[in-house]
Scaffold this active site. Structure first.
Site, PDB file in Angstrom:
ATOM      1  N   SER A 129      -9.840  -0.273   7.652  1.00  0.00           N
ATOM      2  CA  SER A 129      -8.714  -0.569   5.964  1.00  0.00           C
ATOM      3  C   SER A 129      -8.014  -1.330   5.904  1.00  0.00           C
ATOM      4  O   SER A 129      -7.920  -1.829   4.342  1.00  0.00           O
ATOM      5  CB  SER A 129      -8.138   0.828   6.376  1.00  0.00           C
ATOM      6  OG  SER A 129      -8.331   2.044   6.336  1.00  0.00           O
ATOM      7  N   SER A 155      -9.322   1.708   3.598  1.00  0.00           N
ATOM      8  CA  SER A 155      -8.898   2.544   2.781  1.00  0.00           C
ATOM      9  C   SER A 155      -7.792   1.429   1.641  1.00  0.00           C
ATOM     10  O   SER A 155      -7.368   1.907   0.244  1.00  0.00           O
ATOM     11  CB  SER A 155      -7.993   3.412   2.631  1.00  0.00           C
ATOM     12  OG  SER A 155      -6.877   3.010   3.980  1.00  0.00           O
ATOM     13  N   LYS A 204       0.604  -0.827  -0.088  1.00  0.00           N
ATOM     14  CA  LYS A 204      -0.123   0.040   0.100  1.00  0.00           C
ATOM     15  C   LYS A 204       0.811   1.239  -0.019  1.00  0.00           C
ATOM     16  O   LYS A 204       1.745   1.994   0.451  1.00  0.00           O
ATOM     17  CB  LYS A 204      -1.393  -0.525   1.149  1.00  0.00           C
ATOM     18  CG  LYS A 204      -2.112   1.571   1.336  1.00  0.00           C
ATOM     19  CD  LYS A 204      -2.480   0.585   2.269  1.00  0.00           C
ATOM     20  CE  LYS A 204      -3.386   1.951   2.593  1.00  0.00           C
ATOM     21  NZ  LYS A 204      -4.865   1.632   3.748  1.00  0.00           N
TER      22      LYS A 204
END
Lengths: 94, 485
Positions: free
Chosen positions: B177, B153, B78
């Site tokens: 997330s 997210s 990420k």
């Protein structure tokens, strides 16, 4: 109303943000809706409840104070929007 | 069998046996990335040249070293985790050109274990969002239905795993997330206990909540990745000096004698019937495997959204003060004074949701409101944490839905922040309490969208969540399905 347009302007100043006229309106509406929802917390009597700022039982984290090498200055300046090869450069302060 | 389909442990076996090479697998995955990215858009940047070099170098070195559990395994990370020499944007314009001069501890650990970094995955800006629509660059789409959000997210990481655009990935979880996008994309996601994994080099959102964790194709891989990234780090004073067990060790233990708590507050209005049915069925499966299910109560669950959306924005407003256009990140060139430069840089660099949360957090911390909002929320956090400690006296793990709905259509909640916040209702409590939570696929809707089961365990008992998840997985086939792309 939990928060007025004037308060939104004040908070934006504190947060170092510029908000447009439209943003002022939409932030005021949205923050009001959100803060109204937060009122829910007042249903709970929290007298005497200790606030939790850290969830795991950890106290002071000490380490030996040993001098170590720092990142080279050239590397720390690599991402700077503006520098003079030795320092960060910002608009005139005084 | 297709090479991009493989899990970490399957790929490792093939590499060990000389049946494939890291070069072949990595090359195949980049081909797939090129084919699918126009549809899925899971990545923000790729490191192809470097990755192919590393792959060839592993093939040359060979795979005999047992201290390198990820040798030759292509992974996605990420874009909130700093990677030395590779752009790290955090999904924000303000960091669009930021190239970290150092590796996050997790990035370093993955590298040292032999992992190959394919690229950096898309995310909601500064990890603030539940849909990936807050990315400053482009939204990621759900591989199961391209008109739907992948969750957020860590939506890019979850979509990349689901679309087989990587072997496995890491994400970060502040209020759900990792778990929510894993659920929406039909993959496994694990948020470890707060303090289990170092946050050094993780771009800070809400420091008392942020944790890095694995997003994988199966439970074994989640255990394997956690083995690599967990542990104390002198550079993160909130990481916990506690031994890291081998998380694979007790996967094979059965469920006899395990008590599973079902919190009644998670089966309430708003939970869509198809999701509830799948979760109830999963509980029956666990019972048929020998677990005992009991109803428990977490009475403060309904206050989670309100408490979280005060605490997290408050911490964010302080953490994001560092973006001032001086040391790194975007700078406005028109401001004449320092103050003007700060304001313009921040206003042009941050997106709408980030500004909204900075405003909310600044307000909650400002004079006259601190006690009413911030202190109150921290007190409620105590009550929620106590709820879990009490429940765990009666059961080893808790089982709940991950989200009240499946992945929703793009655009549905984008103009209604409060509705977006409310979609996090089932993942926030574990974040506030700091306990580990795992999401595992437990069904599909009639439209073919994945449904996730959340397994929560006491602090530092990730192994229990993994054990329950593994038993469930070995007796179901949801994790074997793949989206048609």
């Amino acid at each position: 109303m939990k928060i007025t347009v004037e308060e939104v302007e004040h908070v934006a100043r504190l947060a170092r943000l510029e908000v447009s006229t439209e943003e002022k309106q939409s932030f005021t509406e949205q923050l009001n809706e959100i803060l109204l929802y937060m009122e829910k917390l007042n249903e709970l009597d929290t007298t005497g409840v200790v606030p939790t700022s850290h969830v795991v039982d950890l106290h002071n984290a000490f380490r030996e104070d040993i001098v170590q090498e720092s990142m080279p200055r050239t590397e720390t300046l690599e991402n700077a929007p503006e520098d003079n090869d030795a320092e960060f450069v910002v608009p005139r302060v005084l | 069998m297709k090479l991009y389909d493989l899990t970490i442990h399957e790929l490792r076996r093939l590499l060990d046996q000389g049946e494939t090479t890291a070069e072949e697998v990595t090359g195949t995955i980049y081909e797939r990335i090129r084919m699918l990215e126009p549809k899925v858009a899971a990545y923000l940047s790729l490191a192809e040249k470097r990755a192919m070099e590393e792959a060839r170098s592993w093939d040359k070195k060979g795979y005999g070293d047992t201290t390198k559990p990820l040798a030759g395994v292509p992974l996605a990370v990420k874009d909130v985790i700093c990677t030395k020499g590779i752009r790290t944007t955090c999904g924000s314009h303000i960091l669009a050109n930021f190239v970290p001069p150092y590796d996050a501890t997790v990035a370093l650990k993955l590298k040292e274990a032999g992992g190959i970094l394919l690229g950096k995955t898309n995310m909601d800006e500064f990890a603030m969002g539940s849909s990936n629509e807050n990315s400053a660059f482009h939204p990621t789409r759900n591989p199961w239905n391209l008109d739907r959000i992948p969750g957020g997210s860590s939506g890019g990481s979850a979509a990349a795993v689901a679309a087989d655009e990587c072997i496995a990935a890491v994400g970060s979880d502040t209020g759900g997330s990792i778990r929510q996008p894993a659920s929406h994309c039909g993959v496994v996601g694990l948020k470890p206990t707060y303090g289990r994994v170092s946050r050094y080099g993780l771009v800070a959102f809400a420091s008392s909540l942020d944790q890095i964790g694995p997003i994988t194709k199966d439970v074994t891989d989640a255990a394997l990745l956690l083995n690599v990234i967990a542990g104390y780090d002198q550079r993160d004073s909130t990481s916990v000096p506690r031994q890291v067990p081998d998380y694979r060790e007790n996967l094979l233990e059965g469920l006899a004698g395990v008590t599973v708590g079902i919190p009644r507050e998670y089966f309430v209005e708003g939970l869509v019937p198809e999701v509830e049915r799948a979760v109830r069925q999963a509980i029956e499966t666990l019972e048929s495997l020998g677990a005992r299910a009991i109803e428990v109560s977490l009475p403060h669950t309904e206050y989670g959204v309100a408490a979280y959306y005060i605490i997290a924005p408050a911490e964010a407003s302080s953490n994001l003060a560092r973006y001032d256009g001086v040391k790194y990140g975007y700078r406005d060139r028109e401001g004449k004074t320092l103050m003007e430069m700060y304001r313009k840089s921040r206003s042009e660099g941050f997106g709408a949701e980030v500004k909204r949360r900075i405003m909310l957090g600044t307000y909650a911390l400002s004079a006259g409101y601190y006690d009413a909002y911030y202190k109150k929320a921290l007190q409620v956090r105590t009550l929620m944490r106590e709820d879990f400690l009490t429940a765990f006296k009666q059961c080893q793990v808790l089982v709940t839905p991950v989200a009240p709905t499946v992945a929703f259509p793009l655009g549905e909640k984008v103009d209604d922040p409060l509705q977006m916040y409310l979609s996090d209702v089932f993942t926030l409590p574990a974040s506030l309490a700091g306990i580990p939570g795992l999401s595992i696929p437990c069904g599909f809707t009639s439209e073919g969208l994945p449904i996730g089961l959340q397994i929560l365990a006491p602090h530092f008992e990730e192994r229990l969540a993994l054990q329950v998840a593994y038993n469930f997985e070995q007796n179901t086939d949801f994790h074997l399905r793949r989206p048609e792309l």
